[in-house]
Design a protein around this motif. Structure first.
Motif, PDB file in Angstrom:
ATOM      1  N   THR A 219      64.602 -30.344  -6.054  1.00  0.00           N
ATOM      2  CA  THR A 219      63.710 -29.182  -5.986  1.00  0.00           C
ATOM      3  C   THR A 219      62.701 -29.222  -7.128  1.00  0.00           C
ATOM      4  O   THR A 219      61.517 -28.909  -6.946  1.00  0.00           O
ATOM      5  CB  THR A 219      64.534 -27.884  -6.057  1.00  0.00           C
ATOM      6  OG1 THR A 219      65.407 -27.826  -4.917  1.00  0.00           O
ATOM      7  CG2 THR A 219      63.633 -26.662  -6.066  1.00  0.00           C
TER       8      THR A 219
ATOM      9  N   GLU B 204      59.413 -23.027  -4.700  1.00  0.00           N
ATOM     10  CA  GLU B 204      59.949 -23.776  -3.575  1.00  0.00           C
ATOM     11  C   GLU B 204      60.825 -22.872  -2.709  1.00  0.00           C
ATOM     12  O   GLU B 204      61.382 -21.872  -3.182  1.00  0.00           O
ATOM     13  CB  GLU B 204      60.785 -24.960  -4.086  1.00  0.00           C
ATOM     14  CG  GLU B 204      59.975 -26.069  -4.727  1.00  0.00           C
ATOM     15  CD  GLU B 204      59.059 -26.763  -3.742  1.00  0.00           C
ATOM     16  OE1 GLU B 204      59.552 -27.232  -2.697  1.00  0.00           O
ATOM     17  OE2 GLU B 204      57.831 -26.805  -4.009  1.00  0.00           O
ATOM     18  N   LYS B 205      60.946 -23.223  -1.446  1.00  0.00           N
ATOM     19  CA  LYS B 205      61.791 -22.450  -0.530  1.00  0.00           C
ATOM     20  C   LYS B 205      63.218 -22.377  -1.048  1.00  0.00           C
ATOM     21  O   LYS B 205      63.767 -23.350  -1.551  1.00  0.00           O
ATOM     22  CB  LYS B 205      61.796 -23.098   0.858  1.00  0.00           C
ATOM     23  CG  LYS B 205      60.577 -22.766   1.691  1.00  0.00           C
ATOM     24  CD  LYS B 205      60.737 -23.317   3.104  1.00  0.00           C
ATOM     25  CE  LYS B 205      59.545 -22.930   3.977  1.00  0.00           C
ATOM     26  NZ  LYS B 205      59.721 -23.436   5.365  1.00  0.00           N
ATOM     27  N   GLY B 206      63.814 -21.203  -0.881  1.00  0.00           N
ATOM     28  CA  GLY B 206      65.199 -21.020  -1.292  1.00  0.00           C
ATOM     29  C   GLY B 206      65.360 -20.506  -2.707  1.00  0.00           C
ATOM     30  O   GLY B 206      66.460 -20.115  -3.098  1.00  0.00           O
ATOM     31  N   LEU B 207      64.281 -20.498  -3.478  1.00  0.00           N
ATOM     32  CA  LEU B 207      64.352 -20.007  -4.850  1.00  0.00           C
ATOM     33  C   LEU B 207      63.865 -18.561  -4.922  1.00  0.00           C
ATOM     34  O   LEU B 207      63.058 -18.127  -4.106  1.00  0.00           O
ATOM     35  CB  LEU B 207      63.501 -20.869  -5.782  1.00  0.00           C
ATOM     36  CG  LEU B 207      63.937 -22.318  -5.993  1.00  0.00           C
ATOM     37  CD1 LEU B 207      62.998 -23.008  -6.974  1.00  0.00           C
ATOM     38  CD2 LEU B 207      65.374 -22.400  -6.484  1.00  0.00           C
ATOM     39  N   GLU B 208      64.370 -17.852  -5.887  1.00  0.00           N
ATOM     40  CA  GLU B 208      63.907 -16.498  -6.173  1.00  0.00           C
ATOM     41  C   GLU B 208      63.394 -16.444  -7.601  1.00  0.00           C
ATOM     42  O   GLU B 208      63.761 -17.281  -8.433  1.00  0.00           O
ATOM     43  CB  GLU B 208      65.050 -15.487  -5.998  1.00  0.00           C
ATOM     44  CG  GLU B 208      65.599 -15.410  -4.585  1.00  0.00           C
ATOM     45  CD  GLU B 208      66.748 -14.415  -4.488  1.00  0.00           C
ATOM     46  OE1 GLU B 208      67.219 -13.961  -5.564  1.00  0.00           O
ATOM     47  OE2 GLU B 208      67.168 -14.103  -3.360  1.00  0.00           O
TER      48      GLU B 208
END
Length: 328
Positions: free
Chosen positions: A6, A265-269
């Motif tokens: 990531t 990135e997708k999936g991160l907060e």
């Protein structure tokens, strides 16, 4: 945990950032800072990079910058000769940047060392292991705030021990009394005072994103030295990975109070901030929580006491520097 995959995906998007990104590196002659400098220079387009080296490290660091100029000839790489174990030398660093730039996007600070051999004060009367890890870093931020606040999404990354803060000797913040000093106590004081001062900067400059990163053991020259003194962690991050993760912390919007750099990135907060408004980050890029200790320090106004003490140190260093010039 933020995977290395990531991190690399995010870093690949740095090339899309606007040109003329301005970054200052303090501590990039070796270790994590050097790796971060190499990775950022590899990805970003037409950067203005400033890096600091002591006189004894100038030749080797200039060789490194020469390789960066070859690999990314669109960039501008400026070497500033200064000894950051002296607070007074920081003014030279800041002046060099301010003469050429109208804003600063990233300040990356990783200078420092563990004083295993004992305390040997500088000409300013300070422990150099604390100066490099605390005083000089805070002096840099203090004087660069005008340029940081002119950037679209200013970011500070301080590499030390975010989330690993500990109790302070509040009657002897500089650990000047010999029984109070040890290489470990100087480390704890540097990290804890650093977090409190950085939180103060964050409160007064709400657009400023600040990351205090604890990378854990990293396979650097500093760790090699630690092994000679009996410290041998079972696992450590490679220097290459530390640089990749450092650049991620310096550019991903996951660690921003507002967007402006590389989208998450997708999936991160968005990472959580401390009660004082900065990102305390562990080796894997996750937020850490040390609020039980930090809340108490803030409640008792120890953060203000630390900063008042720090300003007195700065004033004393400036007076010493002025006196030395007068004698010449």
């Amino acid at each position: 945990m933020v995977s290395l995959q990531t991190v690399r995906k995010s870093n690949a998007h740095i090339a899309a950032l606007p040109q003329d990104l301005v970054a200052l590196f303090i501590g990039a002659t070796s270790g994590i800072g050097q790796s971060a400098l190499q990775h950022l220079s590899q990805h970003v387009s037409s950067p203005h990079i400033y890096s600091v080296a002591r006189a004894t490290s100038v030749a080797s660091h200039e060789n490194l910058l020469a390789t960066l100029r070859q690999s990314n000839p669109t960039g501008t790489y400026n070497l500033i000769t200064a000894d950051v174990s002296l607070v007074s030398e920081i003014d030279k660093v800041v002046d060099a940047v301010m003469q050429k730039e109208s804003k600063v996007d990233i300040v990356f600070m990783s200078a420092g060392f563990m004083a295993y051999e004992g305390r040997h004060n500088t000409g300013e009367g300070l422990d150099p292991s604390m100066t490099t890890r605390y005083y000089s870093r805070m002096r840099t931020v203090q004087h660069l705030l005008p340029l940081l606040n002119k950037a679209e999404s200013p970011r500070i990354v301080s590499v030390l021990a975010g989330g690993m803060e500990g109790p302070l000797n509040e009657d002897d913040l500089d650990l000047r009394d010999p029984p109070n000093w040890s290489f470990w106590n100087s480390s704890v004081h540097s990290a804890t005072m650093g977090t409190l001062a950085l939180e103060r900067f964050a409160h007064q400059n709400p657009r400023l994103s600040i990351v205090h990163w604890f990378p854990g053991p990293v396979d650097t020259p500093g760790l090699a030295k630690a092994r000679k003194f009996g410290m041998s962690p079972p696992t450590q991050m490679s220097q290459v990975e530390s640089g990749e993760r450092a650049v991620f912390l310096a550019t991903s919007d996951r660690y921003a109070v507002q967007g402006g750099f590389v989208p998450m990135e997708k999936g991160l907060e968005t990472a959580k901030r401390s009660g004082g408004g900065i990102f305390l980050v562990d080796p894997q890029g996750e937020s850490t929580d040390n609020e039980r200790l930090l809340f108490d320090l803030r409640k008792r106004c120890v953060d203000e006491a630390v900063w008042s003490f720090t300003e007195n140190v700065f004033a004393d260093c400036a007076a010493r520097a002025s006196s030395s010039k007068d004698e010449l």
